[in-house]
Structures are given as structure tokens and as C-alpha cells.
Design a protein around this motif. Structure first.
Motif, mmCIF file in Angstrom:
data_model
loop_
_atom_site.group_PDB
_atom_site.id
_atom_site.type_symbol
_atom_site.label_atom_id
_atom_site.label_comp_id
_atom_site.label_asym_id
_atom_site.label_seq_id
_atom_site.Cartn_x
_atom_site.Cartn_y
_atom_site.Cartn_z
ATOM 1 N N ILE A 190 -5.264 8.205 1.745
ATOM 2 C CA ILE A 190 -6.467 8.020 2.690
ATOM 3 C C ILE A 190 -7.222 6.865 2.213
ATOM 4 O O ILE A 190 -7.849 6.147 3.338
ATOM 5 N N ASP A 191 -7.753 6.493 0.941
ATOM 6 C CA ASP A 191 -8.382 5.210 0.853
ATOM 7 C C ASP A 191 -7.725 3.872 1.345
ATOM 8 O O ASP A 191 -8.143 2.836 1.645
ATOM 9 N N ASP A 192 -6.360 3.966 1.338
ATOM 10 C CA ASP A 192 -5.466 2.809 1.810
ATOM 11 C C ASP A 192 -5.640 2.870 3.188
ATOM 12 O O ASP A 192 -5.774 1.826 3.724
ATOM 13 N N PHE A 204 -3.906 6.056 -11.589
ATOM 14 C CA PHE A 204 -2.803 6.570 -10.835
ATOM 15 C C PHE A 204 -1.632 5.497 -10.479
ATOM 16 O O PHE A 204 -0.635 5.538 -10.861
ATOM 17 N N ASN A 205 -2.291 4.293 -9.938
ATOM 18 C CA ASN A 205 -1.425 3.249 -9.508
ATOM 19 C C ASN A 205 -0.514 2.880 -10.581
ATOM 20 O O ASN A 205 0.584 2.501 -10.629
ATOM 21 N N ILE A 206 -1.129 2.417 -11.652
ATOM 22 C CA ILE A 206 -0.529 1.883 -12.854
ATOM 23 C C ILE A 206 0.400 2.838 -13.644
ATOM 24 O O ILE A 206 1.498 2.713 -14.101
ATOM 25 N N THR A 218 -4.120 15.141 -3.944
ATOM 26 C CA THR A 218 -5.505 14.389 -3.686
ATOM 27 C C THR A 218 -5.632 14.020 -2.373
ATOM 28 O O THR A 218 -6.543 13.811 -1.455
ATOM 29 N N HIS A 219 -4.388 13.595 -1.628
ATOM 30 C CA HIS A 219 -4.227 13.118 -0.484
ATOM 31 C C HIS A 219 -3.716 14.111 0.778
ATOM 32 O O HIS A 219 -3.533 13.599 1.971
ATOM 33 N N GLY A 220 -3.234 15.284 0.297
ATOM 34 C CA GLY A 220 -2.747 16.246 1.506
ATOM 35 C C GLY A 220 -1.107 16.086 1.564
ATOM 36 O O GLY A 220 -0.545 15.015 1.087
ATOM 37 N N ALA A 252 -2.785 -5.503 -3.267
ATOM 38 C CA ALA A 252 -2.060 -4.460 -3.747
ATOM 39 C C ALA A 252 -2.713 -3.268 -4.021
ATOM 40 O O ALA A 252 -3.523 -3.092 -5.287
ATOM 41 N N ILE A 253 -2.657 -2.240 -3.310
ATOM 42 C CA ILE A 253 -3.472 -0.946 -3.559
ATOM 43 C C ILE A 253 -2.605 0.236 -3.726
ATOM 44 O O ILE A 253 -3.124 1.429 -3.475
ATOM 45 N N GLY A 254 -1.402 0.272 -4.337
ATOM 46 C CA GLY A 254 -0.688 1.274 -4.783
ATOM 47 C C GLY A 254 0.263 0.741 -6.075
ATOM 48 O O GLY A 254 -0.190 -0.148 -6.585
ATOM 49 N N THR A 291 0.714 -1.288 -0.121
ATOM 50 C CA THR A 291 0.081 0.012 0.067
ATOM 51 C C THR A 291 0.810 1.209 0.014
ATOM 52 O O THR A 291 2.048 1.410 0.410
ATOM 53 N N ASP A 292 0.028 2.433 -0.409
ATOM 54 C CA ASP A 292 0.870 3.623 -0.609
ATOM 55 C C ASP A 292 -0.087 4.726 0.313
ATOM 56 O O ASP A 292 -0.696 5.767 0.019
ATOM 57 N N PRO A 293 -0.150 4.430 1.621
ATOM 58 C CA PRO A 293 -1.069 4.978 2.529
ATOM 59 C C PRO A 293 -0.794 6.703 2.660
ATOM 60 O O PRO A 293 -0.081 6.904 3.282
ATOM 61 N N LEU A 302 -14.147 4.834 -2.771
ATOM 62 C CA LEU A 302 -13.475 3.692 -2.034
ATOM 63 C C LEU A 302 -12.778 2.740 -2.804
ATOM 64 O O LEU A 302 -12.814 1.557 -2.770
ATOM 65 N N ASN A 303 -11.855 3.272 -3.846
ATOM 66 C CA ASN A 303 -10.978 2.447 -4.536
ATOM 67 C C ASN A 303 -10.468 1.440 -3.734
ATOM 68 O O ASN A 303 -10.582 0.301 -4.321
ATOM 69 N N ASP A 304 -9.709 1.667 -2.687
ATOM 70 C CA ASP A 304 -8.589 0.802 -2.100
ATOM 71 C C ASP A 304 -9.687 -0.403 -1.311
ATOM 72 O O ASP A 304 -9.208 -1.664 -1.397
ATOM 73 N N PRO A 305 -10.622 0.112 -0.526
ATOM 74 C CA PRO A 305 -11.336 -0.899 0.424
ATOM 75 C C PRO A 305 -12.226 -1.800 -0.713
ATOM 76 O O PRO A 305 -12.322 -2.937 -0.459
HETATM 77 O O1 RIB Z 1 -6.307 5.605 -8.645
HETATM 78 C C1 RIB Z 1 -6.847 5.234 -7.012
HETATM 79 C C2 RIB Z 1 -5.600 4.662 -6.728
HETATM 80 O O2 RIB Z 1 -4.547 5.665 -6.530
HETATM 81 C C3 RIB Z 1 -6.049 4.430 -5.137
HETATM 82 O O3 RIB Z 1 -4.978 3.393 -4.610
HETATM 83 C C4 RIB Z 1 -5.273 5.528 -4.323
HETATM 84 O O4 RIB Z 1 -5.005 5.438 -3.241
HETATM 85 C C5 RIB Z 1 -4.298 6.088 -5.092
HETATM 86 O O5 RIB Z 1 -3.131 5.139 -4.552
#
Ligand code: RIB
Ligand code: CA
Length: 313
Positions: A14-16, A167-169, A82-84, A124-126, A10-12, A240-243
Motif C-alpha cells: 500500500i505505501d509502496d 519489516f523490510n530489514i 497489513t496490506h491485505g 529501495a522501499i522493500g 519495491t514490494d507493492p 507514509l513509510n515509503d513516500p
Molecule cells: O516497515 C515498513 C515497510 O515494510 C514499508 O516499506 C512497507 O511497505 C513494508 O514493506
């Protein structure tokens, strides 16, 4: 009931962070470890965030390992807008007392996966840099990972980083290419479904009524990304992408999946990081992954909300 065991990469973010909470609120799963990768925020900050969230939840036994601080080839990008600044929006958590695991993320993934071959999933959420590095350094994990659930990509949906790429990709398309072609079975949970699962302002008001440090964290972190998405992409809620990627592992009834030939464009240019599925299998290739293409969106949000409210008591 046998718990689904997994490592959260993960890349915490917010949604992470909300995914860590959702995992801890779900008796169906066992989060064995958290590995950190550069993405929403720099890897060092992501490590602090993960440790702080675990301390908020009084859960300090789960190992957190530092991973790759930059993509395989491309320069570092983050998502402060996006996440501050801290990666957790308006939420402020005390600096963590607990320390990360001494192993690198790649070593921790290898150790846990090879200790129980076929038993551990990876969620895998990042960006997929840690997973790609593990595959390259320890190819023996390919036959030992049960399944990888990937939040990433966009199949029939536009991107959120470029018109084509999610974003992640986009952060590390080369790593995504390694993972998609590694032979590890995977499920892609793309923006096609994650942009349907929106936590709304009225949902947040329900959580806010709990008036505890956990509810305060959920509200203040989610509100930040809710404001960004409504201003920048006219998305009315906190996606809630990651959840949802975690839910794909233990609540698959929510999703409509298709087994497809899935790939990514890693080349520089307008479509760098674009993920696509060959629905007609023009090249007669073997399907390499599942893609979630539809979701019972409000049902998922209600389940998520119920568990967030429960842990916020
Ligand atoms: O595009 C959304 C993804 O990118 C989510 O995992 C969010 O946390 C960011 O990493
Ligand atoms: Ca993420």
C-alpha cells in the motif's frame, strides 16, 4: 530544474503504491524504472500491483521488472495482515494489460545504472534482496549508483515486525548487511521518522471528496493499513513509510540527518534484523551512511496530501 532520476525497488504494498503516485505527482523527480521484490506480498503479485497502479495513472512507459521472489537465505515471509490479500488493501484494480520488462530486476538495475554512471539514485522501499544481488553479481555498480534511499530499520524506535526489527530489514537481514557494507552511499529512513508521518482519517476524507478512480484507490488502500496500525500498534493513521523515503531524495529539508556507522544484526535470534547506529563510534570506523532521525512530519503530510489531491482531480 534538474530532475532527480531514480529506480524504485519495491514490494507493492500500500505505501509502496502511494510512493509510485507521489513520484508521478512530483515534477522534481524522474522514475526511470520499477523493480519488484518479495515483501509485503509475493513478487508475482507485487508485479501485477505495480503494473495496475501505472495503468491507473495512465503511465505505461515506465519499465517494471520482476526481481527476487525470496530472501537470500531466509524463507519467504509476507505481510498479508497489513496490506491485505492482494497487497493493496480494500482497493481493487483491473488486471493490467501492460507486461513486465523481459529483463530480471538485477539486469535492469545494472543496465540503467551503468548507462549513466553517477546519475541514477535507487529508492529501495522493500526488502533489499534485489539490491544485494545486484551488488554481488555486478560489483561495478558500487561506484556508479548516485545514492540509495532506503526505507527500513529502526534506530531509537522499536520494531514493527519484532520488538527490535522493522519489516523490510527483518525479511532479509543478510541483504541489508550486504547493502550497508557495499560502499554505495546510502540514507536510511527508519521507523523513527516514518511513524511520525501519518495520513489521518480527516486527510482521507479530503481526498475522498475528489471522487475519482485515483482518489478511490488512495482512500481504499490507505484505510486498510490505517485500521491495521490502529488495532495492532496504536498508531493513529496510515504511516507514509515509503513516500518519506522518496522525499528524502528530493525534499531533504524535511529531515534531520546524521552521518553514522550504521549496521544490522543478521544472526538468528531475538535481535535478528535489528538496525543500529554507533553514535559514539566505539570502533573508530568510517561512517557508512546517513540516518534520518527527525522529520517535520505534518509539513511532509501536507505536501503529500496536496499532491495526492492534485492528481486525484
Ligand atoms: O516497515 C515498513 C515497510 O515494510 C514499508 O516499506 C512497507 O511497505 C513494508 O514493506
Ligand atoms: Ca514497502
Amino acid at each position: 530544474m534538474k530532475k532527480e532520476r531514480f529506480i524504485l525497488d519495491t514490494d507493492p504494498g500500500i505505501d509502496d503504491a502511494l510512493t509510485i503516485l507521489y513520484a508521478l505527482a512530483s515534477p522534481e523527480v524522474k522514475m526511470e524504472a520499477i523493480t519488484i521484490v518479495n515483501g509485503n506480498c509475493p513478487m508475482e503479485q507485487g508485479t501485477i500491483n505495480a503494473l495496475s497502479v501505472l495503468e491507473l495513472m495512465k503511465t505505461t512507459h515506465i519499465p517494471v521488472a520482476k526481481g527476487m521472489a525470496r530472501p537470500l537465505l531466509l524463507p519467504v515471509i509476507n505481510a498479508e495482515v497489513t496490506h491485505g490479500k492482494t497487497g493493496l488493501g480494500y482497493a481493487e484494480l483491473p488486471a493490467p494489460m501492460i507486461k513486465p520488462d523481459p529483463r530480471h530486476a538485477v539486469e535492469l538495475i545494472r543496465d540503467l545504472v551503468l548507462q549513466d554512471p553517477g546519475e541514477l539514485n535507487i529508492v529501495a522501499i522493500g526488502p533489499l534482496t534485489n539490491i544485494a544481488m545486484t551488488v554481488r553479481l555486478y560489483p561495478e555498480i558500487v561506484g556508479a549508483v548516485k545514492h540509495i534511499y532506503i526505507m527500513g530499520g529502526a534506530i531509537n524506535h522499536c520494531g514493527n515486525m519484532t520488538p527490535q526489527a522493522e519489516f523490510n530489514i527483518y525479511c532479509d537481514p543478510h541483504a541489508a548487511h550486504v547493502v550497508f557494507h557495499s560502499g554505495i552511499p546510502f540514507t536510511l529512513v527508519p521507523l523513527d521518522v516514518t511513524y511520525q508521518v501519518l495520513l489521518t482519517g480527516s486527510d482521507l476524507l479530503k481526498i475522498e471528496e475528489c471522487n475519482t478512480p485515483i482518489s478511490d484507490f488512495i482512500v481504499k488502500s490507505s484505510r486498510y493499513v490505517m485500521e491495521y496500525l490502529s488495532e495492532s500498534q496504536e498508531v493513529m493513521g496510515c504511516a507514509l513509510n515509503d513516500p518519506l523515503a522518496l522525499a528524502a531524495m528530493f525534499q531533504p529539508d524535511l529531515l534531520t540527518m546524521q552521518h553514522l556507522v550504521i549496521d544490522v544484526d543478521p544472526n538468528e535470534g531475538v535481535s535478528m534484523g535489528k538496525t543500529f547506529a554507533d553514535f559514539y563510534n566505539y570502533d573508530k570506523k568510517k561512517e557508512n551512511g546517513f540516518a534520518a532521525l527527525d522529520v517535520q512530519a505534518r509539513l511532509f503530510v501536507e505536501r503529500f496530501l496536496e499532491r495526492m489531491t492534485y492528481i486525484s482531480q
